[in-house]
Design an enzyme around this catalytic site. Structure first.
Site, PDB file in Angstrom:
ATOM      1  N   CYS A  75     -48.435 -59.843 -83.438  1.00  0.00           N
ATOM      2  CA  CYS A  75     -46.906 -59.053 -83.312  1.00  0.00           C
ATOM      3  C   CYS A  75     -46.418 -59.636 -81.959  1.00  0.00           C
ATOM      4  CB  CYS A  75     -46.685 -58.236 -84.172  1.00  0.00           C
ATOM      5  SG  CYS A  75     -46.136 -58.180 -85.980  1.00  0.00           S
TER       6      CYS A  75
ATOM      7  N   GLY B  96     -63.825 -62.273 -94.427  1.00  0.00           N
ATOM      8  CA  GLY B  96     -63.980 -61.570 -92.601  1.00  0.00           C
ATOM      9  C   GLY B  96     -62.747 -61.704 -91.732  1.00  0.00           C
TER      10      GLY B  96
ATOM     11  N   CYS C  33     -49.695 -54.653 -83.958  1.00  0.00           N
ATOM     12  CA  CYS C  33     -50.235 -55.460 -83.657  1.00  0.00           C
ATOM     13  C   CYS C  33     -50.478 -56.661 -82.839  1.00  0.00           C
ATOM     14  CB  CYS C  33     -49.743 -56.262 -84.999  1.00  0.00           C
ATOM     15  SG  CYS C  33     -49.623 -57.626 -85.545  1.00  0.00           S
TER      16      CYS C  33
ATOM     17  N   HIS D  33     -52.678 -65.490 -90.497  1.00  0.00           N
ATOM     18  CA  HIS D  33     -52.905 -66.378 -89.856  1.00  0.00           C
ATOM     19  C   HIS D  33     -53.859 -68.041 -90.043  1.00  0.00           C
ATOM     20  CE1 HIS D  33     -56.215 -63.907 -89.067  1.00  0.00           C
ATOM     21  NE2 HIS D  33     -56.753 -64.616 -88.606  1.00  0.00           N
TER      22      HIS D  33
ATOM     23  N   ASN E  52     -58.390 -66.836 -94.014  1.00  0.00           N
ATOM     24  CA  ASN E  52     -59.029 -65.283 -93.778  1.00  0.00           C
ATOM     25  C   ASN E  52     -58.234 -64.455 -94.945  1.00  0.00           C
ATOM     26  OD1 ASN E  52     -61.495 -66.720 -93.392  1.00  0.00           O
ATOM     27  ND2 ASN E  52     -61.709 -65.886 -91.265  1.00  0.00           N
TER      28      ASN E  52
HETATM   29  P1  AMP Z   1     -59.993 -63.972 -88.308  1.00  0.00           P
HETATM   30  O1  AMP Z   1     -61.536 -63.302 -88.182  1.00  0.00           O
HETATM   31  O2  AMP Z   1     -59.501 -64.543 -89.938  1.00  0.00           O
HETATM   32  O3  AMP Z   1     -59.395 -61.884 -88.481  1.00  0.00           O
HETATM   33  O4  AMP Z   1     -59.430 -63.990 -87.440  1.00  0.00           O
HETATM   34  C1  AMP Z   1     -59.320 -63.479 -86.100  1.00  0.00           C
HETATM   35  C2  AMP Z   1     -59.104 -64.814 -85.090  1.00  0.00           C
HETATM   36  O5  AMP Z   1     -58.281 -63.823 -83.664  1.00  0.00           O
HETATM   37  C3  AMP Z   1     -60.847 -64.966 -84.279  1.00  0.00           C
HETATM   38  O6  AMP Z   1     -60.997 -65.694 -84.536  1.00  0.00           O
HETATM   39  C4  AMP Z   1     -60.301 -63.426 -82.708  1.00  0.00           C
HETATM   40  O7  AMP Z   1     -61.272 -65.242 -81.664  1.00  0.00           O
HETATM   41  C5  AMP Z   1     -58.982 -63.875 -82.655  1.00  0.00           C
HETATM   42  N1  AMP Z   1     -58.637 -63.705 -81.681  1.00  0.00           N
HETATM   43  C6  AMP Z   1     -58.263 -62.321 -81.649  1.00  0.00           C
HETATM   44  N2  AMP Z   1     -57.382 -62.177 -80.440  1.00  0.00           N
HETATM   45  C7  AMP Z   1     -57.188 -63.049 -80.038  1.00  0.00           C
HETATM   46  C8  AMP Z   1     -56.391 -63.087 -78.725  1.00  0.00           C
HETATM   47  N3  AMP Z   1     -55.548 -61.800 -77.913  1.00  0.00           N
HETATM   48  N4  AMP Z   1     -55.974 -64.139 -78.346  1.00  0.00           N
HETATM   49  C9  AMP Z   1     -56.226 -65.433 -79.599  1.00  0.00           C
HETATM   50  N5  AMP Z   1     -56.394 -65.306 -79.960  1.00  0.00           N
HETATM   51  C10 AMP Z   1     -57.378 -64.338 -80.830  1.00  0.00           C
HETATM   52 ZN    ZN Z   2     -48.424 -58.698 -86.719  1.00  0.00          ZN
END
Ligand code: AMP
Ligand code: ZN
Length: 114
Positions: free
Chosen positions: A7, A93, A4, A100, A87
């Site tokens: 994590c 999405g 993850c 988060h 989300n």
């Molecule tokens: P969701 O579509 O709600 O699952 O949002 C996931 C979010 O995580 C997206 O806005 C991505 O740009 C962000 N994301 C993915 N990997 C990383 C990372 N390594 N560091 C910071 N943000 C990330």
């Molecule tokens: Zn996790």
């Protein structure tokens, strides 16, 4: 949860731009910001989505939400307005299955969301 990414970010195995941290929560800059301010706030403990938070852990939700308010204030968007997005599940999405909260602001948001 070794596979993850959030994590890994929470345990500092993967770098992130941290804006807030305490014992239970980490907040960091989204890597692909959708607004001038785009922060992600996560519990350090792994839950794949809102659907997996048990009643016994409900306090973590209010804790994160109030920290999102504090982060918005610190980022200078508290008074003009901001959007908090949670989300949940594929149709929403959600791409990363570690719960988060998105804190978005710094521009006028549109409604309805996409
Ligand atoms: P969701 O579509 O709600 O699952 O949002 C996931 C979010 O995580 C997206 O806005 C991505 O740009 C962000 N994301 C993915 N990997 C990383 C990372 N390594 N560091 C910071 N943000 C990330
Ligand atoms: Zn996790």
């Amino acid at each position: 949860m070794e596979d993850c990414i959030f994590c890994q970010i929470a345990s500092k195995k993967m770098p992130s731009k941290v804006v807030y941290e305490d014992e239970n929560i980490l907040a960091f800059q989204d890597i692909n910001p959708q607004a001038p301010v785009h922060i992600l706030a996560i519990p350090k403990e792994h839950y794949s989505s809102l659907n997996e938070i048990p009643q016994s852990k409900k306090d973590i939700l209010s804790h994160i939400l109030l920290k999102c308010r504090q982060i918005a204030e610190q980022q200078g968007i508290g008074q003009k307005g901001y959007r908090i997005v949670l989300n949940t599940g594929k149709n929403s999405g959600q791409d990363v299955f570690h719960i988060h909260f998105h804190v978005l602001g710094g521009r006028k948001m549109t409604w309805p969301p996409g």
